[in-house]
Design a protein around this motif. Structure first.
Motif, PDB file in Angstrom:
ATOM      1  N   GLY A  13       0.802  -1.224   0.000  1.00  0.00           N
ATOM      2  CA  GLY A  13       0.000   0.000   0.000  1.00  0.00           C
ATOM      3  C   GLY A  13       0.830   1.268   0.000  1.00  0.00           C
ATOM      4  O   GLY A  13       1.745   1.434   0.798  1.00  0.00           O
ATOM      5  N   GLY A  14       0.488   2.155  -0.934  1.00  0.00           N
ATOM      6  CA  GLY A  14       1.221   3.428  -1.085  1.00  0.00           C
ATOM      7  C   GLY A  14       0.366   4.616  -0.686  1.00  0.00           C
ATOM      8  O   GLY A  14       0.308   5.621  -1.393  1.00  0.00           O
ATOM      9  N   GLY A  15      -0.308   4.512   0.465  1.00  0.00           N
ATOM     10  CA  GLY A  15      -1.002   5.683   1.027  1.00  0.00           C
ATOM     11  C   GLY A  15      -0.034   6.446   1.927  1.00  0.00           C
ATOM     12  O   GLY A  15       1.194   6.273   1.823  1.00  0.00           O
ATOM     13  N   CYS A  17       0.727   6.098   4.996  1.00  0.00           N
ATOM     14  CA  CYS A  17       1.563   5.260   5.857  1.00  0.00           C
ATOM     15  C   CYS A  17       2.650   4.525   5.077  1.00  0.00           C
ATOM     16  O   CYS A  17       3.810   4.506   5.483  1.00  0.00           O
ATOM     17  CB  CYS A  17       0.677   4.263   6.601  1.00  0.00           C
ATOM     18  N   GLY A  18       2.261   3.931   3.936  1.00  0.00           N
ATOM     19  CA  GLY A  18       3.242   3.185   3.150  1.00  0.00           C
ATOM     20  C   GLY A  18       4.359   4.088   2.655  1.00  0.00           C
ATOM     21  O   GLY A  18       5.549   3.742   2.722  1.00  0.00           O
ATOM     22  N   SER A  38      -3.361   0.627  -6.985  1.00  0.00           N
ATOM     23  CA  SER A  38      -3.836   1.621  -7.954  1.00  0.00           C
ATOM     24  C   SER A  38      -2.771   1.879  -9.021  1.00  0.00           C
ATOM     25  O   SER A  38      -1.611   1.495  -8.845  1.00  0.00           O
ATOM     26  CB  SER A  38      -4.136   2.948  -7.263  1.00  0.00           C
ATOM     27  N   VAL A 160      -5.355  -6.722   3.605  1.00  0.00           N
ATOM     28  CA  VAL A 160      -5.119  -8.151   3.386  1.00  0.00           C
ATOM     29  C   VAL A 160      -4.111  -8.660   4.414  1.00  0.00           C
ATOM     30  O   VAL A 160      -4.186  -9.791   4.905  1.00  0.00           O
ATOM     31  CB  VAL A 160      -4.551  -8.362   1.949  1.00  0.00           C
ATOM     32  N   PRO A 298     -12.493  10.042  12.698  1.00  0.00           N
ATOM     33  CA  PRO A 298     -11.644  11.211  12.420  1.00  0.00           C
ATOM     34  C   PRO A 298     -11.796  12.339  13.448  1.00  0.00           C
ATOM     35  O   PRO A 298     -11.367  13.447  13.197  1.00  0.00           O
ATOM     36  CB  PRO A 298     -12.158  11.663  11.055  1.00  0.00           C
ATOM     37  N   GLY A 301      -8.623  14.077  14.364  1.00  0.00           N
ATOM     38  CA  GLY A 301      -7.725  14.422  13.244  1.00  0.00           C
ATOM     39  C   GLY A 301      -6.351  13.813  13.467  1.00  0.00           C
ATOM     40  O   GLY A 301      -5.326  14.485  13.300  1.00  0.00           O
ATOM     41  N   GLN A 302      -6.304  12.530  13.873  1.00  0.00           N
ATOM     42  CA  GLN A 302      -5.023  11.927  14.231  1.00  0.00           C
ATOM     43  C   GLN A 302      -4.659  10.662  13.452  1.00  0.00           C
ATOM     44  O   GLN A 302      -3.525  10.201  13.554  1.00  0.00           O
ATOM     45  CB  GLN A 302      -5.018  11.582  15.731  1.00  0.00           C
ATOM     46  N   GLY A 303      -5.611  10.090  12.677  1.00  0.00           N
ATOM     47  CA  GLY A 303      -5.309   8.813  12.007  1.00  0.00           C
ATOM     48  C   GLY A 303      -4.057   8.897  11.133  1.00  0.00           C
ATOM     49  O   GLY A 303      -3.188   8.032  11.194  1.00  0.00           O
TER      50      GLY A 303
HETATM   51  C1  LIG Z   1     -13.435  11.473   7.149  1.00  0.00           C
HETATM   52  C2  LIG Z   1     -11.995  11.314   7.555  1.00  0.00           C
HETATM   53  C3  LIG Z   1     -11.258  12.424   7.959  1.00  0.00           C
HETATM   54  C4  LIG Z   1      -9.943  12.268   8.392  1.00  0.00           C
HETATM   55  N1  LIG Z   1      -9.259  13.364   8.805  1.00  0.00           N
HETATM   56  C5  LIG Z   1      -7.998  13.210   9.260  1.00  0.00           C
HETATM   57  C6  LIG Z   1      -7.256  14.331   9.704  1.00  0.00           C
HETATM   58  O1  LIG Z   1      -7.736  15.459   9.662  1.00  0.00           O
HETATM   59  N2  LIG Z   1      -5.999  14.140  10.179  1.00  0.00           N
HETATM   60  C7  LIG Z   1      -5.435  12.893  10.210  1.00  0.00           C
HETATM   61  O2  LIG Z   1      -4.282  12.759  10.640  1.00  0.00           O
HETATM   62  N3  LIG Z   1      -6.112  11.809   9.770  1.00  0.00           N
HETATM   63  C8  LIG Z   1      -7.363  11.937   9.303  1.00  0.00           C
HETATM   64  N4  LIG Z   1      -8.040  10.851   8.847  1.00  0.00           N
HETATM   65  C9  LIG Z   1      -7.390   9.539   8.861  1.00  0.00           C
HETATM   66  C10 LIG Z   1      -6.403   9.366   7.717  1.00  0.00           C
HETATM   67  O3  LIG Z   1      -7.009   9.745   6.491  1.00  0.00           O
HETATM   68  C11 LIG Z   1      -5.969   7.912   7.633  1.00  0.00           C
HETATM   69  O4  LIG Z   1      -5.598   7.491   8.908  1.00  0.00           O
HETATM   70  C12 LIG Z   1      -4.794   7.754   6.680  1.00  0.00           C
HETATM   71  O5  LIG Z   1      -5.147   8.167   5.386  1.00  0.00           O
HETATM   72  C13 LIG Z   1      -4.384   6.287   6.667  1.00  0.00           C
HETATM   73  O6  LIG Z   1      -3.372   6.114   5.727  1.00  0.00           O
HETATM   74  P1  LIG Z   1      -2.929   4.644   5.324  1.00  0.00           P
HETATM   75  O7  LIG Z   1      -1.775   4.821   4.416  1.00  0.00           O
HETATM   76  O8  LIG Z   1      -2.760   3.806   6.547  1.00  0.00           O
HETATM   77  O9  LIG Z   1      -4.180   4.009   4.557  1.00  0.00           O
HETATM   78  P2  LIG Z   1      -4.812   4.415   3.148  1.00  0.00           P
HETATM   79  O10 LIG Z   1      -4.758   5.873   2.941  1.00  0.00           O
HETATM   80  O11 LIG Z   1      -6.135   3.741   3.079  1.00  0.00           O
HETATM   81  O12 LIG Z   1      -3.838   3.761   2.076  1.00  0.00           O
HETATM   82  C14 LIG Z   1      -3.841   2.399   1.827  1.00  0.00           C
HETATM   83  C15 LIG Z   1      -3.204   2.168   0.457  1.00  0.00           C
HETATM   84  O13 LIG Z   1      -3.066   0.761   0.268  1.00  0.00           O
HETATM   85  C16 LIG Z   1      -3.527   0.437  -1.027  1.00  0.00           C
HETATM   86  N5  LIG Z   1      -4.013  -0.947  -0.945  1.00  0.00           N
HETATM   87  C17 LIG Z   1      -5.088  -1.392  -0.265  1.00  0.00           C
HETATM   88  N6  LIG Z   1      -5.211  -2.708  -0.385  1.00  0.00           N
HETATM   89  C18 LIG Z   1      -4.175  -3.120  -1.166  1.00  0.00           C
HETATM   90  C19 LIG Z   1      -3.753  -4.385  -1.645  1.00  0.00           C
HETATM   91  N7  LIG Z   1      -4.431  -5.503  -1.378  1.00  0.00           N
HETATM   92  N8  LIG Z   1      -2.636  -4.454  -2.419  1.00  0.00           N
HETATM   93  C20 LIG Z   1      -1.929  -3.313  -2.705  1.00  0.00           C
HETATM   94  N9  LIG Z   1      -2.311  -2.072  -2.290  1.00  0.00           N
HETATM   95  C21 LIG Z   1      -3.406  -1.992  -1.516  1.00  0.00           C
HETATM   96  C22 LIG Z   1      -4.613   1.442  -1.330  1.00  0.00           C
HETATM   97  O14 LIG Z   1      -4.826   1.592  -2.712  1.00  0.00           O
HETATM   98  C23 LIG Z   1      -4.040   2.687  -0.692  1.00  0.00           C
HETATM   99  O15 LIG Z   1      -3.230   3.421  -1.564  1.00  0.00           O
HETATM  100  C24 LIG Z   1      -9.349  10.980   8.407  1.00  0.00           C
HETATM  101  C25 LIG Z   1     -10.079   9.864   7.964  1.00  0.00           C
HETATM  102  C26 LIG Z   1     -11.398  10.031   7.538  1.00  0.00           C
HETATM  103  C27 LIG Z   1     -12.158   8.820   7.088  1.00  0.00           C
END
Ligand SMILES: Cc1cc2nc3c(=O)[nH]c(=O)nc-3n(C[C@H](O)[C@H](O)[C@H](O)COP(=O)(O)OP(=O)(O)OC[C@H]3O[C@@H](n4cnc5c(N)ncnc54)[C@H](O)[C@@H]3O)c2cc1C
Length: 401
Positions: A13-15, A17-18, A38, A160, A298, A301-303
């Motif tokens: 995953g390249g969000g 965190c990744g 993606s 996964v 949310p 605003g810490q996730g």
């Molecule tokens: C309404 C809302 C408001 C928020 N506001 C805030 C805020 O103000 N401040 C804050 O700090 N946080 C906030 N958050 C939380 C924050 O958005 C998330 O905690 C953060 O985006 C998590 O990042 P992540 O990289 O862990 O996951 P994600 O952003 O979900 O990234 C996961 C990545 O993995 C990829 N992926 C998934 N499954 C697979 C697979 N099987 N194989 C390969 N790739 C895969 C996806 O395509 C995606 O690119 C908010 C969340 C919501 C829902």
């Protein structure tokens, strides 16, 4: 049959965190590969609030100063309760708080990564441990497979990798959230303040990103029954305007005039605090970080900031052990053991931080969901006892990379 490719550290995953994890490892001289399903980097959700702890972590990654250039500091937080006709300034200092464009954050985290770190169009279907080597083997949707020495699941709320670790299923609040940007070409004229307005069970917030752009969100205590709404920006806008029809006209206009392309509607989910307290976040050389580990409402605003903290701690723990493994040049079994210890240290360091964050967001989210006044009062009392300083979470320091 295609041969299995062998890689050292794989990040699923390249969000946020990744990317943060890959960057943290890169800053420590360790190469990793991100497998992103993606075809390009995504930045769903328009803006993201980053608080003091998040800025500390971004400073460690060396990207904070770039992001500060394009986001205004928030000077005050206002809470307005339309039902009770009350307006009050948050009594506590918020430290450094800014709203950043998600696209800018993703860009800042990805642009210093070495070429080839991110592989797009790579969806991981399943993970299993190799019987002989104990290393994880990933099955991809394109039919290929990869054997990794370390697998870090940053694959979000529907992870996964979390399934492989047999983590308990996440749960949902009844609320959803709509987020978007509104651009004011001649300047919005708002003070640099975060203003939250509440009426009944609906919350609406706005915060300027810069002098022309405003990030806003609404949290209604329901989810649209028509599943088509979340896929159609025009329907999201109509749903949002309807939800805040009894709010001040400034809010209704802001939502009506939003940038449709920035809109997203998300059902709010969380991993229960007790599942974070008791969850087994490491198996062999596999662990999780970010939403895959601790998706939360949310409300603070810490996730995202917690995900960046995960990245720093994980890279720090892994680096110490990887260097030791490299020096010892011992066999595979030693490596599995050393990496396992590094991942255990990471989980141990993160666990209570995440239990507190998830508890606070869980109690606030449950207050939104509660339909009885008694239930709301009980939850309010729990909040007052456990979180008397409601912004204490921003003081956390994840330490040096
Ligand atoms: C309404 C809302 C408001 C928020 N506001 C805030 C805020 O103000 N401040 C804050 O700090 N946080 C906030 N958050 C939380 C924050 O958005 C998330 O905690 C953060 O985006 C998590 O990042 P992540 O990289 O862990 O996951 P994600 O952003 O979900 O990234 C996961 C990545 O993995 C990829 N992926 C998934 N499954 C697979 C697979 N099987 N194989 C390969 N790739 C895969 C996806 O395509 C995606 O690119 C908010 C969340 C919501 C829902």
């Amino acid at each position: 049959m295609e041969a299995t490719e062998e890689l050292e550290i794989v990040i699923a995953g390249g969000g946020i965190c990744g990317l943060a994890t890959a960057l943290a490892l890169h800053r420590k001289g360790i190469r990793s590969v991100i497998l992103e399903r993606s075809d390009s980097l995504r930045a769903t959700g328009a803006g993201i609030a980053i608080l003091t702890n998040g800025w500390r972590a971004l400073d460690e990654l060396g990207v904070a100063s770039r992001l500060r250039l394009t986001s205004l500091p928030v000077q005050r937080v206002w809470d307005i309760d339309l039902d009770r006709g009350k307006q009050q300034q948050a009594p506590v200092s918020i430290g450094e708080a800014r709203c950043v464009k998600r696209r800018e954050l993703i860009k800042a985290l990805s642009e210093d990564l070495p070429f080839g770190t991110i592989r797009f169009g790579c969806e991981i279907l399943s993970v299993k441990l190799d019987r002989f080597t104990s290393f994880p083997t990933l099955q991809l949707s394109n039919g290929s497979s990869i054997r990794a020495k370390v697998l870090i699941g940053c694959d979000g709320a529907n992870s996964v990798v979390a399934d492989f670790l047999e983590l308990k299923q996440k749960k949902s609040f009844s609320s959803c959230s709509v987020r978007g940007f509104t651009n004011y070409p001649n300047g919005h004229g708002f003070a640099h303040e975060f203003v939250r307005i509440r009426r009944g069970n609906i919350l609406s917030g706005r915060v300027p990103v810069d002098d022309k752009l405003v990030f806003w969100f609404i949290v209604p205590r329901f989810y649209p029954t028509d599943s088509k709404v979340s896929e159609d920006p025009e329907l999201i806008r109509q749903f949002s305007v309807e939800a805040i029809k009894e709010f001040p006209s400034e809010r209704i206009e802001m939502v009506s005039n939003c940038d449709l392309a920035s809109l997203s509607l998300t059902h709010l989910r969380y991993r229960a605090p007790w599942d974070i307290l008791l969850g087994s976040f490491r198996r062999g050389c596999v662990t999780v970080a970010g939403d895959a580990m601790h998706v939360m409402g949310p409300f603070l605003g810490q996730g995202g900031s917690a995900a960046i903290e995960d990245a720093i701690v994980l890279a720090r723990c892994l680096t110490q052990k990887m260097q030791k493994v490299a020096q010892e040049e011992n066999g595979r079994q030693i490596m599995v053991q050393e990496i396992g210890e590094a991942l255990d240290k990471y989980v141990e360091e993160r666990r209570m931080r995440l239990v507190w964050l998830s508890t606070q967001t869980y109690v606030i989210g449950s207050m939104f969901d509660a339909s009885s006044m008694l239930g709301k009062l009980l939850l309010l009392a729990i909040l007052a006892v456990l979180f008397s300083n409601s912004t204490h979470h921003t003081r956390y320091d994840c330490g040096r990379l």
